[in-house]
Design a protein around this motif. Sequence first.
Motif, PDB file in Angstrom:
ATOM      1  N   LYS A 166       0.811  -1.215   0.000  1.00 17.94           N
ATOM      2  CA  LYS A 166       0.000   0.000   0.000  1.00 17.94           C
ATOM      3  C   LYS A 166       0.845   1.265   0.000  1.00 17.94           C
ATOM      4  O   LYS A 166       0.513   2.247  -0.647  1.00 17.94           O
ATOM      5  N   GLN A 167       1.928   1.270   0.778  1.00 18.00           N
ATOM      6  CA  GLN A 167       2.734   2.483   0.854  1.00 18.00           C
ATOM      7  C   GLN A 167       4.204   2.132   0.670  1.00 18.00           C
ATOM      8  O   GLN A 167       4.709   1.212   1.323  1.00 18.00           O
ATOM      9  N   LEU A 168       4.852   2.920  -0.149  1.00 15.05           N
ATOM     10  CA  LEU A 168       6.269   2.673  -0.387  1.00 15.05           C
ATOM     11  C   LEU A 168       7.072   2.691   0.910  1.00 15.05           C
ATOM     12  O   LEU A 168       8.007   1.912   1.090  1.00 15.05           O
ATOM     13  N   ASP A 169       6.689   3.574   1.844  1.00 16.77           N
ATOM     14  CA  ASP A 169       7.467   3.687   3.082  1.00 16.77           C
ATOM     15  C   ASP A 169       7.384   2.417   3.927  1.00 16.77           C
ATOM     16  O   ASP A 169       8.239   2.193   4.779  1.00 16.77           O
ATOM     17  N   ASN A 209       8.652   9.220  -0.879  1.00 17.45           N
ATOM     18  CA  ASN A 209       8.641   8.792  -2.280  1.00 17.45           C
ATOM     19  C   ASN A 209      10.034   8.423  -2.778  1.00 17.45           C
ATOM     20  O   ASN A 209      10.324   8.525  -3.967  1.00 17.45           O
ATOM     21  N   GLY A 210      10.882   7.999  -1.873  1.00 20.73           N
ATOM     22  CA  GLY A 210      12.287   7.794  -2.213  1.00 20.73           C
ATOM     23  C   GLY A 210      12.593   6.488  -2.936  1.00 20.73           C
ATOM     24  O   GLY A 210      13.464   5.718  -2.499  1.00 20.73           O
ATOM     25  N   LEU A 211      11.926   6.239  -4.026  1.00 21.04           N
ATOM     26  CA  LEU A 211      12.201   5.010  -4.780  1.00 21.04           C
ATOM     27  C   LEU A 211      13.651   4.952  -5.243  1.00 21.04           C
ATOM     28  O   LEU A 211      14.314   3.911  -5.123  1.00 21.04           O
ATOM     29  N   LEU A 256      13.993  16.962 -14.338  1.00 20.59           N
ATOM     30  CA  LEU A 256      12.862  17.070 -13.405  1.00 20.59           C
ATOM     31  C   LEU A 256      12.871  15.868 -12.471  1.00 20.59           C
ATOM     32  O   LEU A 256      12.968  14.725 -12.926  1.00 20.59           O
ATOM     33  N   ASP A 257      12.788  16.136 -11.177  1.00 17.86           N
ATOM     34  CA  ASP A 257      12.719  15.041 -10.210  1.00 17.86           C
ATOM     35  C   ASP A 257      11.902  15.495  -9.005  1.00 17.86           C
ATOM     36  O   ASP A 257      12.231  16.500  -8.379  1.00 17.86           O
ATOM     37  N   ASP A 258      10.858  14.758  -8.676  1.00 19.84           N
ATOM     38  CA  ASP A 258      10.028  15.124  -7.522  1.00 19.84           C
ATOM     39  C   ASP A 258      10.417  14.340  -6.265  1.00 19.84           C
ATOM     40  O   ASP A 258       9.714  14.388  -5.261  1.00 19.84           O
ATOM     41  N   GLY A 259      11.517  13.645  -6.310  1.00 15.68           N
ATOM     42  CA  GLY A 259      11.966  12.875  -5.146  1.00 15.68           C
ATOM     43  C   GLY A 259      12.264  13.777  -3.958  1.00 15.68           C
ATOM     44  O   GLY A 259      12.725  14.903  -4.121  1.00 15.68           O
ATOM     45  N   LYS A 260      12.000  13.272  -2.768  1.00 16.48           N
ATOM     46  CA  LYS A 260      12.212  14.080  -1.567  1.00 16.48           C
ATOM     47  C   LYS A 260      13.596  13.889  -0.960  1.00 16.48           C
ATOM     48  O   LYS A 260      13.937  14.539   0.019  1.00 16.48           O
TER      49      LYS A 260
END
Lengths: 308, 304
Positions: free
Chosen positions: A83-86, A129-131, A256-260
Amino acid sequence: MPSYLTRINQLILEHAARLPDAIHMGENIDKGSCICGIAKGLGEAAARAPGARVVNVGNCENTHVGLGFGVMLNGGNTILYVKQLDFLALAADPLINTLNLVRGVGGGGFTIVAIVCDQGFQGPQSSWNGLSALCSLTRAAGYAISDAAQAEAVFLGQFGRPGFRIVALSQRLFGEPAGTEAPVEVAPGPAVVRFGQGSGATIACFGFTLPQGFALRDRLAAQGGTAAMFAVHDVPAGGWNPAVHHAAQSGRLYLLDDGKGAVSPAHKLAHMVLAAAPGCRVSAFTREEDAPAQVCADRFEPNFSLVA
Amino acid sequence: MNVASLARQILQIRFWQMAVNEDLKRGRYRIPVHLAIGHEAAAAAVCGAMSGPDQLALTHRNIAYHLARAGAIEPVTLEYQLSSGGAGHGRLGSMNLTNPERGIVYASSILGNNLPVACGLAMANAAPGRRAVVFAVTGDGAIEEGAFWESLVFARSHRLPVVFVVENNDHSLASTIEERRCPIRLGALCDAVGVRFAGLTGNEPGQYLAALTAARRQALDDGPACVEIHVATFNNHAGATPGWPSDPKSIDLGRGLVVEESPRDPVWVARGALDPDDYEATRGYLEALGRSLAASREAICRVI
């Protein structure tokens, strides 16, 4: 045009129906919301694949991930829906230590499909969101999907295939249109997926930034420019060569990168491009540095006003 | 496997471990080695209970199982020399050493890490027509990890054919259970989630084999079982014994195979399980093995 969620669900069902002996595993996958709807109908789809199983499980992500590697070691094939990446942070040990040991052994497959809860105001924990960061720990392959064509390429190349990878989905895109533009190039893997034939600039999109990439391309077009856009995945950087070569030729690279996280794979691409073409002009659009600590809207809204 | 052959195997595993210990004293290996002198009965009984396609998922202290499954010392010692002739082709070292041809498919140096993997192996084995059990070896330190609890619950929930073998040597690193945590009544813990439990102590080969064979049958028929085996680790660190000034034992092959004349020492117990003629025959065999081993080791050392 179907929504992003609908298209992802369709792809999961299409591919699950063609995966004999696969073990589809996850909490809530054939109960309740079916993980926000991505696995809705999975039981029926998997039933069409001989020997496939759908296993509803409890809360033990460390064991789910270690177990997936165990199945892989015995030549089997697991698709784990999270459900959640984290939640995968709870499985850091198998993602590092077990993967380092079983990589390439046994001939089986292990695919994790994880949702990033980036729909807004989830808090500093749940919207991680740190894939790219996760994948970089052991150089695992990662695919963040933000568009239908990209999703189709990723599912075709990766879903249920031998080896290990993580596929990340963006919950903030669930209700958005899935996208209709067909890619002009899909590199093996797919390491990169290219949209558009433009040669005046190169737009490289990491994470879930394809919508922002399309917006930037439209802005450039409005100014009379052309650009090719690449969805870039977390794979060995040699696979990025189509994007590198294009940028070296265009002489203008937008990242472009939306990673945190603090470290972006976009920096690596920039180094590769500058090594090939030292005169290339590079602009990077990433998150503000304090983003990870905020309870925020989670949208990624780069300021393109100075782009020319 | 009968009790006498199990007892002979215990002596053999001890002999080989003591040979490795002598190598360690002479600095013949470039990697850390965790001997398991004192674990021989557990390893021999687990391997004796295994059948056909059964599999083993081990810890870093895996040498006794490797020797038992290989039935030879060379796959182990060559690996410790990082030779391509080793069980892991010189790429795995000691703590992650596997030998898939002999059913040892995974070994981890991270406490508890092998337990979820064992569940996965068992999940894959649950395919129709494949009746195989995974023996997941762990210890009193690793049962403190969340992975143990998670795996126990998962295996029970999905009735996976896993036997969790907990080697309780009362130590994690150099601290005893009393020094680091509250007691864990493993039987009560297993009972709470419906996992069949057996506790073993005293190193009686026949009793160990019977208990592990029963656990295997349970795992096949109705899901996981857990067997806690109390062991004395006569060398409580990586490397040779004696090696540290604080070593409790001075282990020397020249003094014979028995380290402690008590039920804590599986070799002392195994001797009692053999009749005098059988014991003399085994001793003669091991002496011959020792001569051949010494010759081959010298040859290997000359090559290296």
